[in-house]
Scaffold this motif. Structure first.
Motif, PDB file in Angstrom:
ATOM      1  N   LEU A   6     -31.417  17.485 -14.329  1.00 12.27           N
ATOM      2  CA  LEU A   6     -32.471  17.346 -14.175  1.00 12.27           C
ATOM      3  C   LEU A   6     -32.609  15.979 -13.776  1.00 12.27           C
ATOM      4  O   LEU A   6     -32.088  15.186 -15.059  1.00 12.27           O
ATOM      5  CB  LEU A   6     -33.295  18.020 -14.652  1.00 12.27           C
ATOM      6  N   LEU A   7     -33.196  15.443 -12.647  1.00 10.67           N
ATOM      7  CA  LEU A   7     -33.544  14.094 -12.327  1.00 10.67           C
ATOM      8  C   LEU A   7     -34.268  13.625 -14.307  1.00 10.67           C
ATOM      9  O   LEU A   7     -34.344  12.079 -14.395  1.00 10.67           O
ATOM     10  CB  LEU A   7     -34.366  13.447 -11.458  1.00 10.67           C
ATOM     11  N   SER A   8     -34.578  14.424 -15.044  1.00  8.99           N
ATOM     12  CA  SER A   8     -36.330  14.673 -16.189  1.00  8.99           C
ATOM     13  C   SER A   8     -34.414  13.932 -17.082  1.00  8.99           C
ATOM     14  O   SER A   8     -34.777  13.020 -17.938  1.00  8.99           O
ATOM     15  CB  SER A   8     -36.763  15.329 -16.932  1.00  8.99           C
ATOM     16  N   ALA A  14     -34.117  10.308 -16.925  1.00  5.50           N
ATOM     17  CA  ALA A  14     -35.182   9.460 -16.733  1.00  5.50           C
ATOM     18  C   ALA A  14     -35.299   8.972 -18.055  1.00  5.50           C
ATOM     19  O   ALA A  14     -35.220   8.461 -18.812  1.00  5.50           O
ATOM     20  CB  ALA A  14     -36.056  10.214 -16.198  1.00  5.50           C
ATOM     21  N   LYS A  15     -35.098  10.160 -19.078  1.00  7.30           N
ATOM     22  CA  LYS A  15     -35.501  10.286 -20.551  1.00  7.30           C
ATOM     23  C   LYS A  15     -33.754   9.777 -20.950  1.00  7.30           C
ATOM     24  O   LYS A  15     -34.736   8.966 -22.308  1.00  7.30           O
ATOM     25  CB  LYS A  15     -35.329  11.478 -20.676  1.00  7.30           C
ATOM     26  N   LYS A  16     -32.854  10.096 -20.828  1.00  5.92           N
ATOM     27  CA  LYS A  16     -31.757   9.097 -21.341  1.00  5.92           C
ATOM     28  C   LYS A  16     -31.195   8.473 -20.803  1.00  5.92           C
ATOM     29  O   LYS A  16     -30.014   7.883 -21.488  1.00  5.92           O
ATOM     30  CB  LYS A  16     -30.923  10.380 -21.595  1.00  5.92           C
ATOM     31  N   VAL A  17     -31.451   7.949 -19.518  1.00 10.32           N
ATOM     32  CA  VAL A  17     -30.605   7.191 -18.594  1.00 10.32           C
ATOM     33  C   VAL A  17     -31.636   5.419 -18.593  1.00 10.32           C
ATOM     34  O   VAL A  17     -32.497   4.259 -18.942  1.00 10.32           O
ATOM     35  CB  VAL A  17     -29.836   7.215 -17.531  1.00 10.32           C
ATOM     36  N   ILE A  18     -32.802   5.989 -17.958  1.00  8.21           N
ATOM     37  CA  ILE A  18     -33.481   4.646 -17.811  1.00  8.21           C
ATOM     38  C   ILE A  18     -34.309   4.164 -19.107  1.00  8.21           C
ATOM     39  O   ILE A  18     -34.554   3.235 -19.405  1.00  8.21           O
ATOM     40  CB  ILE A  18     -34.640   5.156 -16.198  1.00  8.21           C
ATOM     41  N   ALA A  19     -35.001   5.511 -19.845  1.00  5.92           N
ATOM     42  CA  ALA A  19     -35.546   5.560 -20.624  1.00  5.92           C
ATOM     43  C   ALA A  19     -34.976   4.372 -21.782  1.00  5.92           C
ATOM     44  O   ALA A  19     -35.624   3.046 -22.973  1.00  5.92           O
ATOM     45  CB  ALA A  19     -36.196   5.839 -21.803  1.00  5.92           C
ATOM     46  N   GLU A  20     -34.008   4.498 -21.958  1.00  3.22           N
ATOM     47  CA  GLU A  20     -32.773   4.086 -23.216  1.00  3.22           C
ATOM     48  C   GLU A  20     -32.031   3.065 -22.243  1.00  3.22           C
ATOM     49  O   GLU A  20     -31.401   2.415 -23.158  1.00  3.22           O
ATOM     50  CB  GLU A  20     -31.681   4.813 -23.986  1.00  3.22           C
ATOM     51  N   ASP A  21     -32.205   2.507 -21.339  1.00  6.15           N
ATOM     52  CA  ASP A  21     -32.034   1.348 -20.251  1.00  6.15           C
ATOM     53  C   ASP A  21     -30.423   0.939 -20.342  1.00  6.15           C
ATOM     54  O   ASP A  21     -29.754   0.333 -20.932  1.00  6.15           O
ATOM     55  CB  ASP A  21     -32.172  -0.211 -21.638  1.00  6.15           C
ATOM     56  N   ARG A  22     -30.014   2.018 -20.569  1.00  6.93           N
ATOM     57  CA  ARG A  22     -29.080   2.145 -20.287  1.00  6.93           C
ATOM     58  C   ARG A  22     -28.246   2.424 -18.750  1.00  6.93           C
ATOM     59  O   ARG A  22     -29.059   2.443 -17.683  1.00  6.93           O
ATOM     60  CB  ARG A  22     -28.013   3.990 -20.744  1.00  6.93           C
ATOM     61  N   SER A  23     -27.001   1.643 -18.364  1.00  2.00           N
ATOM     62  CA  SER A  23     -26.458   1.296 -17.174  1.00  2.00           C
ATOM     63  C   SER A  23     -25.937   2.703 -16.595  1.00  2.00           C
ATOM     64  O   SER A  23     -24.955   3.719 -17.103  1.00  2.00           O
ATOM     65  CB  SER A  23     -25.620   0.786 -16.739  1.00  2.00           C
ATOM     66  N   PRO A  24     -26.854   3.047 -15.345  1.00  2.00           N
ATOM     67  CA  PRO A  24     -26.437   4.677 -14.470  1.00  2.00           C
ATOM     68  C   PRO A  24     -24.613   4.537 -13.848  1.00  2.00           C
ATOM     69  O   PRO A  24     -23.684   5.435 -13.926  1.00  2.00           O
ATOM     70  CB  PRO A  24     -27.367   4.602 -13.747  1.00  2.00           C
ATOM     71  N   GLU A  25     -24.205   3.354 -14.027  1.00  2.00           N
ATOM     72  CA  GLU A  25     -22.945   3.159 -13.524  1.00  2.00           C
ATOM     73  C   GLU A  25     -21.817   3.559 -14.505  1.00  2.00           C
ATOM     74  O   GLU A  25     -20.721   3.866 -14.455  1.00  2.00           O
ATOM     75  CB  GLU A  25     -22.850   1.902 -12.603  1.00  2.00           C
ATOM     76  N   ARG A  26     -21.889   3.641 -16.194  1.00  2.00           N
ATOM     77  CA  ARG A  26     -21.789   3.740 -16.889  1.00  2.00           C
ATOM     78  C   ARG A  26     -21.956   4.729 -17.700  1.00  2.00           C
ATOM     79  O   ARG A  26     -21.150   4.730 -18.641  1.00  2.00           O
ATOM     80  CB  ARG A  26     -22.074   2.264 -17.817  1.00  2.00           C
ATOM     81  N   VAL A  27     -22.349   5.713 -17.293  1.00  2.00           N
ATOM     82  CA  VAL A  27     -22.900   6.585 -18.263  1.00  2.00           C
ATOM     83  C   VAL A  27     -22.731   7.822 -17.354  1.00  2.00           C
ATOM     84  O   VAL A  27     -22.672   8.076 -16.602  1.00  2.00           O
ATOM     85  CB  VAL A  27     -24.399   6.842 -18.321  1.00  2.00           C
ATOM     86  N   MET A  31     -26.522  15.428 -19.453  1.00  2.00           N
ATOM     87  CA  MET A  31     -27.235  17.315 -19.194  1.00  2.00           C
ATOM     88  C   MET A  31     -27.364  17.864 -20.781  1.00  2.00           C
ATOM     89  O   MET A  31     -27.369  17.689 -21.598  1.00  2.00           O
ATOM     90  CB  MET A  31     -25.318  17.575 -18.096  1.00  2.00           C
ATOM     91  N   ALA A  32     -27.393  19.259 -20.149  1.00  5.72           N
ATOM     92  CA  ALA A  32     -28.041  19.896 -20.672  1.00  5.72           C
ATOM     93  C   ALA A  32     -26.847  21.242 -21.097  1.00  5.72           C
ATOM     94  O   ALA A  32     -26.504  21.398 -19.798  1.00  5.72           O
ATOM     95  CB  ALA A  32     -28.899  20.867 -20.328  1.00  5.72           C
ATOM     96  N   LYS A  33     -26.504  21.939 -22.365  1.00  6.11           N
ATOM     97  CA  LYS A  33     -25.138  22.756 -22.125  1.00  6.11           C
ATOM     98  C   LYS A  33     -24.893  23.033 -23.504  1.00  6.11           C
ATOM     99  O   LYS A  33     -24.641  22.210 -25.102  1.00  6.11           O
ATOM    100  CB  LYS A  33     -24.158  21.814 -21.549  1.00  6.11           C
TER     101      LYS A  33
END
Length: 134
Positions: free
Chosen positions: A57-59, A62-75, A81-83
């Motif tokens: 989900l977008l959330s 937001a929680k695991k990439v944006i909030a942790e300042d990770r690069s979306p191109e490298r994650v 994901m939830a699995k």
């Protein structure tokens, strides 16, 4: 006079418009799919027959990439994901689906039958299609 209530099933309210993606897709690519297709959820396909479906989900982004300042191109999507996902049967009464959502803190779930994703059910679809029949 019968006072029996008509049973509305998850199959009746689910949306069959969803996208299946590979878990190796980058978060940046997944975000483009969210935007281009106006998706609310992406389903991550199984890698082999003994694997399970995933969901993002977008959330999650937001929680695991944006909030942790990770690069979306490298994650990769598999990292956020939830699995395994909690899925629902297409024949489940939406009353029980709503209770399942409440009990497990869900807002979306894939509808799976015979190991195949048929669609996505959400609170939105349960309420709008379940009550209004839209």
């Amino acid at each position: 006079m019968s006072s029996e209530r008509k049973i509305i099933r998850t199959r009746d309210v689910m949306t069959d418009e969803f996208d299946m993606i590979d878990g190796l897709m980058t978060v940046s690519e997944a975000v483009k799919m969210f935007k281009d297709k106006s998706a609310r959820v992406l389903i991550i396909n199984k890698r082999h027959e003994d694997d399970e479906f995933g969901m993002v989900l977008l959330s999650d982004i937001a929680k695991k990439v944006i909030a942790e300042d990770r690069s979306p191109e490298r994650v990769n999507v598999y990292e956020v994901m939830a699995k395994p996902v909690i899925s629902v049967d297409p024949h489940m009464d939406i009353r029980y689906c709503s209770r399942l959502f409440e009990n497990f803190g869900l807002a979306h779930a894939p509808v799976i039958e015979d190991d195949k994703v048929l669609g996505i059910v959400s609170y939105r679809s349960i309420v709008l299609k379940g009550i209004l029949g839209d």
